[in-house]
Design a protein around this motif. Sequence first.
Motif, PDB file in Angstrom:
ATOM      1  N   ILE A 241       1.028  -1.727   0.219  1.00 46.63           N
ATOM      2  CA  ILE A 241       0.068  -0.125   0.427  1.00 46.63           C
ATOM      3  C   ILE A 241       0.765   1.484  -0.196  1.00 46.63           C
ATOM      4  CG2 ILE A 241      -1.477   1.535   1.041  1.00 46.63           C
ATOM      5  CD1 ILE A 241      -3.175  -1.431   0.141  1.00 46.63           C
ATOM      6  N   VAL A 242       2.177   0.988   1.168  1.00 51.35           N
ATOM      7  CA  VAL A 242       2.795   1.892   0.442  1.00 51.35           C
ATOM      8  C   VAL A 242       3.465   2.790  -0.357  1.00 51.35           C
ATOM      9  CG1 VAL A 242       4.590   3.468   2.206  1.00 51.35           C
ATOM     10  CG2 VAL A 242       2.788   2.242   4.043  1.00 51.35           C
ATOM     11  N   ARG A 243       3.764   1.428  -0.815  1.00 49.51           N
ATOM     12  CA  ARG A 243       4.417   1.628  -2.152  1.00 49.51           C
ATOM     13  C   ARG A 243       3.441   1.985  -3.019  1.00 49.51           C
ATOM     14  NH1 ARG A 243       5.834  -3.954  -5.373  1.00 49.51           N
ATOM     15  NH2 ARG A 243       7.038  -4.562  -3.525  1.00 49.51           N
ATOM     16  N   LEU A 244       1.755   1.566  -3.304  1.00 47.17           N
ATOM     17  CA  LEU A 244       1.925   2.135  -4.063  1.00 47.17           C
ATOM     18  C   LEU A 244       1.221   4.194  -4.233  1.00 47.17           C
ATOM     19  CD1 LEU A 244      -1.664  -0.025  -4.538  1.00 47.17           C
ATOM     20  CD2 LEU A 244       0.127   0.578  -6.078  1.00 47.17           C
ATOM     21  N   PHE A 245       1.179   4.411  -3.154  1.00 46.79           N
ATOM     22  CA  PHE A 245       1.174   5.512  -2.869  1.00 46.79           C
ATOM     23  C   PHE A 245       2.587   6.216  -3.225  1.00 46.79           C
ATOM     24  CE2 PHE A 245      -2.558   4.570  -0.680  1.00 46.79           C
ATOM     25  CZ  PHE A 245      -3.117   5.710  -0.747  1.00 46.79           C
ATOM     26  N   VAL A 246       3.355   6.108  -3.022  1.00 49.34           N
ATOM     27  CA  VAL A 246       5.105   6.624  -2.879  1.00 49.34           C
ATOM     28  C   VAL A 246       5.193   6.841  -4.578  1.00 49.34           C
ATOM     29  CG1 VAL A 246       7.935   6.033  -3.357  1.00 49.34           C
ATOM     30  CG2 VAL A 246       5.969   5.920  -0.943  1.00 49.34           C
ATOM     31  N   LEU A 247       5.048   5.656  -5.685  1.00 47.62           N
ATOM     32  CA  LEU A 247       4.884   5.917  -6.769  1.00 47.62           C
ATOM     33  C   LEU A 247       4.226   6.448  -7.355  1.00 47.62           C
ATOM     34  CD1 LEU A 247       4.782   1.527  -7.930  1.00 47.62           C
ATOM     35  CD2 LEU A 247       6.951   3.190  -7.959  1.00 47.62           C
ATOM     36  N   GLU A 248       3.248   6.723  -7.119  1.00 47.30           N
ATOM     37  CA  GLU A 248       2.305   8.190  -7.920  1.00 47.30           C
ATOM     38  C   GLU A 248       2.897   8.933  -6.896  1.00 47.30           C
ATOM     39  OE1 GLU A 248      -1.879   7.699  -6.049  1.00 47.30           O
ATOM     40  OE2 GLU A 248      -1.499   5.537  -6.511  1.00 47.30           O
ATOM     41  N   ALA A 249       3.028   9.293  -6.297  1.00 51.32           N
ATOM     42  CA  ALA A 249       3.658  10.237  -6.227  1.00 51.32           C
ATOM     43  C   ALA A 249       5.348  10.695  -6.433  1.00 51.32           C
ATOM     44  CB  ALA A 249       4.579  10.488  -4.048  1.00 51.32           C
ATOM     45  N   ALA A 250       6.178   9.663  -6.711  1.00 49.40           N
ATOM     46  CA  ALA A 250       7.426   9.380  -7.570  1.00 49.40           C
ATOM     47  C   ALA A 250       6.703  10.275  -9.280  1.00 49.40           C
ATOM     48  CB  ALA A 250       8.295   9.016  -7.381  1.00 49.40           C
ATOM     49  N   MET A 251       5.568   9.639  -9.691  1.00 50.83           N
ATOM     50  CA  MET A 251       5.653  10.296 -11.471  1.00 50.83           C
ATOM     51  C   MET A 251       5.456  11.880 -10.945  1.00 50.83           C
ATOM     52  SD  MET A 251       3.273   6.798 -11.795  1.00 50.83           S
ATOM     53  CE  MET A 251       4.215   5.002 -12.349  1.00 50.83           C
ATOM     54  N   GLN A 252       4.540  12.510  -9.736  1.00 44.69           N
ATOM     55  CA  GLN A 252       3.879  13.074  -9.831  1.00 44.69           C
ATOM     56  C   GLN A 252       5.093  14.067  -9.695  1.00 44.69           C
ATOM     57  OE1 GLN A 252       0.835  13.712  -7.593  1.00 44.69           O
ATOM     58  NE2 GLN A 252      -0.631  12.636  -8.787  1.00 44.69           N
ATOM     59  N   GLY A 253       6.023  13.986  -8.558  1.00 47.86           N
ATOM     60  CA  GLY A 253       7.048  14.728  -8.389  1.00 47.86           C
ATOM     61  C   GLY A 253       8.029  14.405  -9.910  1.00 47.86           C
ATOM     62  N   LEU A 254       8.311  14.017 -10.539  1.00 46.42           N
ATOM     63  CA  LEU A 254       9.526  14.066 -11.496  1.00 46.42           C
ATOM     64  C   LEU A 254       8.612  14.350 -12.616  1.00 46.42           C
ATOM     65  CD1 LEU A 254      10.717  10.387 -11.922  1.00 46.42           C
ATOM     66  CD2 LEU A 254      12.106  12.046 -10.871  1.00 46.42           C
TER      67      LEU A 254
END
Length: 216
Positions: free
Chosen positions: A129-142
Amino acid sequence: MRRLVALPMGKSVQMAYQSIKVRFFRSLITTMSLVLAVAFLCYILVGNDLAQALLSTGDPVLGQKLISAGYDVAPGDTSLAATAKQRWIVFLSLLVCVVGIINAQLMSVTERFREIGTLKCLGALDRYIVRLFVLEAAMQGLTGSFAGMLAGILAATFSGTIRFGLDIFGIYPFQEIMISAAWAIATGTGLSLLGVLYPALLAARMQPVEAMRVDQ
């Protein structure tokens, strides 16, 4: 005993991307706050790079232009540094950006109670679950950081042309600007990841029964 499921990274990336597509407009709003913050940061960094390049020429006419533009340049100075005012403004803009990201991610968690509960009932690990949110944030962040970086460089170059004339293109500091651009992207991505940590942990610790019971 409940079977725990650990999906591969590729599937996690696909699900994170699909989640962003489904919530495109909310993701866009979150990303725009990051774009503005990174653009301002890159504008300050690149503006200082241009001013430093002008000062390094030793041309007294360009030095006078720097003084007229508001830079604190004394005779014999060979380097420029960001002013305290610039540092505080950048810090405050980045702080506001982080608060906005946290707020948006918390709202995203609230909207996804049933989705999170379903995943956990199917056996998803907390770290997934944490990985999903982190990946979404990483995509948006980049994405947001890259867009903000481009906007900041263009704005700083345009502003420099207005204040100093076409002289800046003769001494345009490409290497220094690329370093500043890299710092801006890294900072923006780091802020996006920082802003998602608490909401991601909150989502991961949610009990499946409580998540499924929430009225939406």
